[in-house]
Design a protein around this motif. Structure first.
Motif, PDB file in Angstrom:
ATOM      1  N   CYS A 235       1.005  -1.457  -0.239  1.00 44.12           N
ATOM      2  CA  CYS A 235      -0.509   0.189  -0.709  1.00 44.12           C
ATOM      3  C   CYS A 235       0.816   0.867  -0.071  1.00 44.12           C
ATOM      4  O   CYS A 235       1.622   0.991   0.611  1.00 44.12           O
TER       5      CYS A 235
ATOM      6  N   ILE B 285      -0.306   4.432   0.877  1.00 44.69           N
ATOM      7  CA  ILE B 285      -0.959   5.648   1.800  1.00 44.69           C
ATOM      8  C   ILE B 285       0.347   6.025   3.066  1.00 44.69           C
ATOM      9  O   ILE B 285       0.150   6.946   2.686  1.00 44.69           O
ATOM     10  N   GLY B 286       0.920   4.675   2.867  1.00 43.33           N
ATOM     11  CA  GLY B 286       1.789   4.799   4.693  1.00 43.33           C
ATOM     12  C   GLY B 286       1.467   5.221   6.014  1.00 43.33           C
ATOM     13  O   GLY B 286       2.523   5.450   6.559  1.00 43.33           O
TER      14      GLY B 286
ATOM     15  N   PHE C  16       0.919   2.947  11.683  1.00 45.69           N
ATOM     16  CA  PHE C  16       0.419   2.239  12.529  1.00 45.69           C
ATOM     17  C   PHE C  16       0.186   1.260  12.196  1.00 45.69           C
ATOM     18  O   PHE C  16      -0.363   0.029  12.213  1.00 45.69           O
ATOM     19  N   CYS C  17       0.495   0.739  10.736  1.00 48.38           N
ATOM     20  CA  CYS C  17       0.112  -0.849  10.220  1.00 48.38           C
ATOM     21  C   CYS C  17       1.295  -1.151   9.241  1.00 48.38           C
ATOM     22  O   CYS C  17       1.941  -0.383   8.322  1.00 48.38           O
TER      23      CYS C  17
ATOM     24  N   GLY D  28       0.860  -0.653   5.394  1.00 49.17           N
ATOM     25  CA  GLY D  28       1.955   0.734   5.101  1.00 49.17           C
ATOM     26  C   GLY D  28       3.328   0.830   5.676  1.00 49.17           C
ATOM     27  O   GLY D  28       3.915   1.773   4.519  1.00 49.17           O
TER      28      GLY D  28
ATOM     29  N   GLY E 123      -8.708  -6.098   3.431  1.00 48.47           N
ATOM     30  CA  GLY E 123      -7.632  -6.348   3.260  1.00 48.47           C
ATOM     31  C   GLY E 123      -6.326  -5.486   2.879  1.00 48.47           C
ATOM     32  O   GLY E 123      -5.708  -3.869   3.062  1.00 48.47           O
TER      33      GLY E 123
ATOM     34  N   VAL F 214      -9.109   5.643   3.107  1.00 47.90           N
ATOM     35  CA  VAL F 214      -8.326   6.720   3.401  1.00 47.90           C
ATOM     36  C   VAL F 214      -9.309   7.817   3.365  1.00 47.90           C
ATOM     37  O   VAL F 214      -8.900   9.216   3.905  1.00 47.90           O
TER      38      VAL F 214
ATOM     39  N   CYS G 248      -2.674  -5.998   9.733  1.00 47.04           N
ATOM     40  CA  CYS G 248      -3.005  -6.577   8.303  1.00 47.04           C
ATOM     41  C   CYS G 248      -1.855  -6.346   7.381  1.00 47.04           C
ATOM     42  O   CYS G 248      -0.855  -5.215   7.628  1.00 47.04           O
TER      43      CYS G 248
HETATM   44  S1  SF4 Z   1      -4.681   1.562   7.159  1.00 48.78           S
HETATM   45 FE1  SF4 Z   1      -4.509   0.790   5.361  1.00 48.78          FE
HETATM   46  S2  SF4 Z   1      -4.182   2.993   3.651  1.00 48.78           S
HETATM   47 FE2  SF4 Z   1      -3.202   2.531   5.109  1.00 48.78          FE
HETATM   48  S3  SF4 Z   1      -1.058   2.030   5.741  1.00 48.78           S
HETATM   49 FE3  SF4 Z   1      -2.383   0.329   5.968  1.00 48.78          FE
HETATM   50  S4  SF4 Z   1      -3.072  -0.606   4.383  1.00 48.78           S
HETATM   51 FE4  SF4 Z   1      -3.135   1.563   4.036  1.00 48.78          FE
END
Ligand code: SF4
Length: 371
Positions: A133, A135-136, A139-140, A143, A185, A223, A363
């Motif tokens: 992804c 978006i970065g 916390f993910c 990302g 996902g 987002v 995720c």
């Molecule tokens: S939370 Fe969603 S939008 Fe943000 S980095 Fe993770 S997968 Fe991408």
């Protein structure tokens, strides 16, 4: 390949080298193109409906097992129109067998996840729209990987077909129909808008054009990519929109969801309101509660004020921490207070059940382990 990747605020794919696109698949094609495609491989056009019935109504992508095709025809369909797109590289069960998380390797080695969750009243598949992804969100887990590439329509739809087949085989409880799909996902679905929109048609269109699932049972998360939210509204498909807000104020949201620099909170909510007006559907606000970051009482109150008189439901999500990360779930007392304050403000709010915690559940974590 993508016009969607140039939008401000989204990182470019990690490799600039032009990758080989995924092979063409039946699920990439609309009904008209399917008839042309069978003609191109020397079969009568009426075969297109037959093939679609196998694929969309019986969840089968195994032409060799279909009794209405000759061996040669089956080989041709397999080779030209239904190549395997996803190969399973890991599967982990948890929640006493009610959750199955699968990791798929794609034709070019990219890895994605999908999760199947059985509940008392439904079976839900959580599917990926991108490998990685761009978006970065800090916390993910996904990302942190960056964006590898957009998935093709076929790669998205294949996750759905495999989930349908697995649900009817009793993979997560007793055999049942797959009832719900959430685009939550890996990836930001609306950054891959064209392919995701095609996939929505395959999911919703009645058989044999598609699986014939209810649009209302499909949730599209974002987002807050405002132009794509408006395009989604214009599609006129009453899918549920889920906006990952995570903060009521731009100052914090700029750091949690970096694309907020491009489309701030007020613009995102205005686009969501427009979606609600166009479709008549309540949208959901997803709010991952992160300890000492966005879980203060005053932020709950600010969120309550922000959402007054909007057609929304708030899902509070206890953050599923990524190993080694400083981001973690809120203290249960703070979570309870946040919930109480929103409800006191008259905002419909629930705490989301978090499935898959014991299996690298955040995720992208399980897929990250396979890279
Ligand atoms: S939370 Fe969603 S939008 Fe943000 S980095 Fe993770 S997968 Fe991408």
């Amino acid at each position: 390949m993508s016009d969607d990747l140039t939008l401000t605020g989204i990182t470019e794919p990690k490799t600039r080298k032009r990758a080989t696109p995924p092979p063409l698949h039946w699920a990439d094609l609309d009904s008209e193109r399917r008839a042309e495609a069978v003609a191109e491989i020397g079969m009568p056009r009426f075969r297109a409906d037959q093939i679609s019935r196998h694929y969309f109504a019986r969840d089968s992508a195994d032409p060799e097992s279909w009794t209405d095709l000759s061996k040669t025809q089956a080989e041709r369909v397999r080779g030209e129109l239904m190549p395997p797109l996803l190969s399973e590289v890991a599967v982990v069960d948890c929640d006493d067998g009610a959750t199955a998380k699968q990791v798929w390797r794609l034709h070019d080695g990219a890895v994605v996840e999908s999760v199947l969750m059985g509940y008392s009243d439904r079976v839900t598949a959580c599917i990926s729209s991108q490998a990685g992804c761009g978006i970065g969100c800090p916390f993910c887990a996904t990302g942190q990987q960056g964006l590898t590439r957009n998935l093709s329509t076929g790669e998205i739809v294949e996750q759905v077909r495999l989930a349908r087949a697995a649900a009817s085989e009793g993979r997560v409880g007793k055999p049942r129909r797959l009832s719900n799909i959430v685009f939550m996902g890996m990836g930001e679905p609306l950054a891959n808008f064209a392919r995701v929109a095609q996939a929505l048609h395959r999911i919703i269109d009645p058989a044999p054009a598609g699986f014939g699932m209810s649009a209302r049972s499909v949730t599209m998360s974002t987002v807050g990519m405002v132009p794509s939210m408006l395009k989604l509204a214009d599609l006129g498909l009453p899918v549920t929109l889920a906006v990952s807000l995570h903060a009521p104020d731009d100052e914090l949201r700029d750091t949690l969801v970096p694309i907020n620099h491009r489309w701030p909170v007020t613009e995102v909510l205005a686009a969501a309101d427009r979606y609600a007006e166009t479709t008549g559907r309540r949208y959901s606000i997803e709010y991952a509660l992160i300890r000492n970051i966005n879980d203060q009482d005053w932020r709950a109150d600010a969120l309550g004020v922000l959402l007054q008189n909007r057609l929304v439901h708030v899902n509070l999500i206890p953050l599923n921490p990524t190993p080694g990360s400083k981001w973690t779930a809120s203290d249960p007392k703070d979570e309870a207070e946040f919930l109480a304050r929103l409800r006191a403000a008259g905002i419909s709010t629930t705490v989301r059940d978090t499935r898959g915690r014991e299996i690298d559940g955040a995720c992208g974590q399980l897929a990250a382990a396979q890279i």
